[in-house]
Design a protein around this motif. Structure first.
Motif, short mmCIF file in Angstrom:
data_model
loop_
_atom_site.label_atom_id
_atom_site.label_comp_id
_atom_site.label_asym_id
_atom_site.label_seq_id
_atom_site.Cartn_x
_atom_site.Cartn_y
_atom_site.Cartn_z
N UNK A 140 -19.69 26.39 -3.43
CA UNK A 140 -19.31 27.21 -2.18
C UNK A 140 -20.49 26.75 -1.23
N UNK A 141 -21.74 26.53 -1.74
CA UNK A 141 -22.87 26.30 -0.67
C UNK A 141 -22.65 24.95 -0.19
N UNK A 142 -22.13 23.90 -0.78
CA UNK A 142 -21.72 22.61 -0.26
C UNK A 142 -20.46 22.54 0.63
N UNK A 143 -19.50 23.56 0.51
CA UNK A 143 -18.43 23.53 1.33
C UNK A 143 -18.86 24.36 2.69
N UNK A 144 -19.99 24.96 2.58
CA UNK A 144 -20.53 25.33 3.99
C UNK A 144 -21.19 24.59 4.59
N UNK A 145 -21.84 23.38 3.88
CA UNK A 145 -22.44 22.41 4.56
C UNK A 145 -21.33 21.33 5.25
N UNK A 146 -20.25 21.24 4.42
CA UNK A 146 -19.05 20.49 5.14
C UNK A 146 -18.49 21.18 6.28
N UNK A 147 -18.32 22.53 6.12
CA UNK A 147 -17.74 23.28 7.22
C UNK A 147 -18.51 23.43 8.56
N UNK A 148 -19.81 23.42 8.21
CA UNK A 148 -20.70 23.39 9.37
C UNK A 148 -21.15 22.12 10.02
N UNK A 149 -20.41 21.22 9.38
CA UNK A 149 -20.63 19.67 9.92
C UNK A 149 -21.99 19.13 9.70
N UNK A 150 -22.83 19.68 8.66
CA UNK A 150 -24.16 19.09 8.69
C UNK A 150 -24.26 18.21 7.35
N UNK A 151 -23.28 18.16 6.52
CA UNK A 151 -23.21 17.34 5.38
C UNK A 151 -23.58 16.09 5.61
N UNK A 152 -22.74 15.30 6.45
CA UNK A 152 -22.97 13.84 6.88
C UNK A 152 -24.07 13.56 6.98
N UNK A 198 -1.33 29.56 6.25
CA UNK A 198 -1.37 28.00 5.90
C UNK A 198 -2.60 27.87 4.85
N UNK A 199 -2.43 26.57 4.56
CA UNK A 199 -3.41 25.93 3.75
C UNK A 199 -4.86 26.29 4.24
N UNK A 200 -4.86 26.00 5.71
CA UNK A 200 -6.10 26.20 6.13
C UNK A 200 -6.77 27.50 6.12
N UNK A 201 -5.68 28.59 6.17
CA UNK A 201 -6.20 29.87 6.04
C UNK A 201 -6.92 30.11 4.70
N UNK A 202 -5.86 29.50 3.63
CA UNK A 202 -6.21 29.66 2.39
C UNK A 202 -7.41 29.05 1.96
N UNK A 203 -8.05 28.22 2.31
CA UNK A 203 -9.27 27.49 2.11
C UNK A 203 -10.62 28.55 2.40
N UNK A 204 -10.04 29.25 3.29
CA UNK A 204 -11.29 30.46 3.88
C UNK A 204 -11.07 31.54 3.17
N UNK A 205 -9.83 31.96 2.86
CA UNK A 205 -9.38 33.37 1.97
C UNK A 205 -9.71 33.17 0.42
N UNK A 206 -10.00 32.10 -0.11
CA UNK A 206 -9.98 31.78 -1.24
C UNK A 206 -11.65 32.26 -1.73
N UNK A 207 -12.66 32.45 -0.82
CA UNK A 207 -13.92 32.65 -1.14
C UNK A 207 -14.08 33.79 -2.22
N UNK A 208 -13.64 34.90 -1.93
CA UNK A 208 -13.57 35.81 -2.98
C UNK A 208 -13.12 35.49 -4.52
N UNK A 209 -12.16 34.86 -4.40
CA UNK A 209 -11.71 34.34 -5.73
C UNK A 209 -12.45 33.30 -6.33
N UNK A 210 -13.39 32.61 -5.50
CA UNK A 210 -14.51 31.59 -6.31
C UNK A 210 -15.32 32.27 -6.62
N UNK A 211 -16.08 33.16 -5.85
CA UNK A 211 -17.60 33.55 -5.91
C UNK A 211 -17.53 35.19 -6.41
#
Ligand code: SF4
Length: 397
Positions: free
Chosen positions: A47-59, A206-219
């Motif tokens: 979940x932390x890594x996905x935050x790094x990706x979504x905030x575009x600092x990962x690269x 959409x799938x894009x909504x799903x990638x955000x809405x899935x947060x509680x199901x994961x953590x």
């Protein structure tokens, strides 16, 4: 969402700073229920890594992990997360003022049901924090999960209990595990219903909504918070269906996304597809947190089954059967396969699967090159051209 995710991270932060509370790190489809039942506060590095990706600092962080020996070709969740740690950086500090670092683990627990990378990833942190690491080694590439596999995984799960009791200082109670598992099962059922609303035409999400809405199901699976959240979300989606409100205006095509999201481009890709009046209505990724086999009257065996039947860990034959059901259920016009350069585990276009499915059931497809976190592996122009050409192909069809 903002509130419950903030509560989750502040609670973890305070547990990590206290002497009496214990923090367990867990791979995203690892045995979170066992950990919660023993009183651990559970942190999910993905979940932390996905935050790094979504905030575009990962690269920019990946090269720091490359410099200590992790190839640019291994999981960019792993490399960006370790890179961030080496730079003493976390997006948590910006989003949640007062949090200075990721929570220090008392134990790290993995399950190789998704990949070996989670074991290596946590192994690095185990050395760094001088914390114990334990895990489950799941059978991979199976078409059918048989009794012998379930028994073996259930036993590995039972074997975790004794060391975890010692670390947590709490005694394992069957009753507690059953309670957590039944909360997890309810969360999974609700999450499934949320995703299934997308079978409606037009789809309310959409799938894009799903990638955000899935947060509680994961953590937060295994807690009441996740259940409360999905009840509210489901009501809202049902309301949208009643009002005939689609997530994409004038939905013309309905697509399936296979593979990892490209976290740093969620908005751009969502807008590109919306402008083409195309809705990505389903994905294997968001479906990965549906654990239909959980059964609190048989906790270990049912967890073993649910965590071994994941799409990602199966043979192509099982994956093809699964995709056929999804195509039918969600009324799919075509599939986008994301060839994620640093996650071969969740890339399904390299062994002829798209071609076999097209031959068998005539489902059109496009393969897009990219990556979950490493944006150097993605050409925005190429992505756009490929998607536009694919939509034209569907129009002609
Ligand atoms: S499944 Fe892929 S993205 Fe997830 S941890 Fe494993 S290699 Fe990384």
């Amino acid at each position: 969402m903002k509130r419950i995710m903030a509560d989750y991270y502040y609670e973890l932060d305070s547990a990590a700073k206290s002497d009496d509370k214990k923090v367990a790190w867990c791979s995203s489809v690892g045995p979170a229920e066992i950990l919660r039942s023993l009183g651990f506060f559970v942190y999910f590095p993905e979940n932390h890594s996905a935050m790094l990706g979504a905030s575009r600092v990962a690269t920019d962080l990946i090269p720091y992990a490359n410099a200590i020996g992790y190839s640019p070709e291994v999981c960019s969740y792993l490399t960006s997360d370790i890179g961030a740690f080496l730079r003493d950086f976390t997006p948590l500090s910006k989003v949640y003022p007062g949090i200075k670092s990721i929570p220090k683990p008392d134990v790290l627990v993995f399950n190789t049901n998704q990949c070996r990378d989670v074991q290596d990833w946590m192994g690095w942190y185990a050395k760094e924090f001088k914390a114990p690491i334990i895990g489950i080694h799941t059978h991979r590439g199976l078409n059918k999960i048989s009794e012998v596999h379930v028994v073996s995984i259930a036993q590995q799960m039972k074997d975790l209990v004794e060391p975890l009791e010692q670390i947590s200082g709490n005694k394992f109670e069957d009753k507690e595990l059953k309670q957590v598992l039944s909360l997890s099962k309810e969360c999974s059922n609700l999450w499934k219903k949320v995703l299934e609303t997308a079978s409606n035409i037009p789809s309310p999400l959409t799938f894009f909504d799903g990638t955000i809405q899935m947060g509680p199901a994961v953590v937060l699976r295994g807690t009441q918070h996740a259940i409360d959240y999905y009840k509210i979300l489901l009501d809202e989606l049902d309301e949208r269906i009643k009002d005939n409100l689609g997530a994409v205006d004038d939905e013309r095509f309905r697509l399936y996304w296979d593979g990892m999201p490209i976290w740093g481009r969620l908005r751009a890709h969502s807008e590109l597809l919306a402008n083409l009046k195309t809705s990505i209505v389903a994905s294997t990724y968001c479906n990965s947190w549906i654990f239909s086999d959980f059964n609190s009257s048989d906790p270990f065996e049912s967890m073993a089954k649910a965590y071994s039947e994941l799409f990602i860990v199966r043979a192509d034959e099982a994956k093809e059967q699964y995709l056929k059901k999804m195509i039918d259920f969600f009324k799919i016009d075509g599939i986008i396969y994301h060839d994620s350069k640093t996650c071969h585990n969740n890339t399904n276009s390299r062994y002829g699967l798209p071609q076999r499915l097209e031959k068998e059931i005539g489902i059109p497809y496009v393969v897009v090159d990219g990556d979950l976190n490493d944006l150097r592996c993605l050409s925005d122009e190429q992505f756009k051209t490929n998607i536009e050409a694919f939509i034209e192909q569907l129009e002609e069809k």
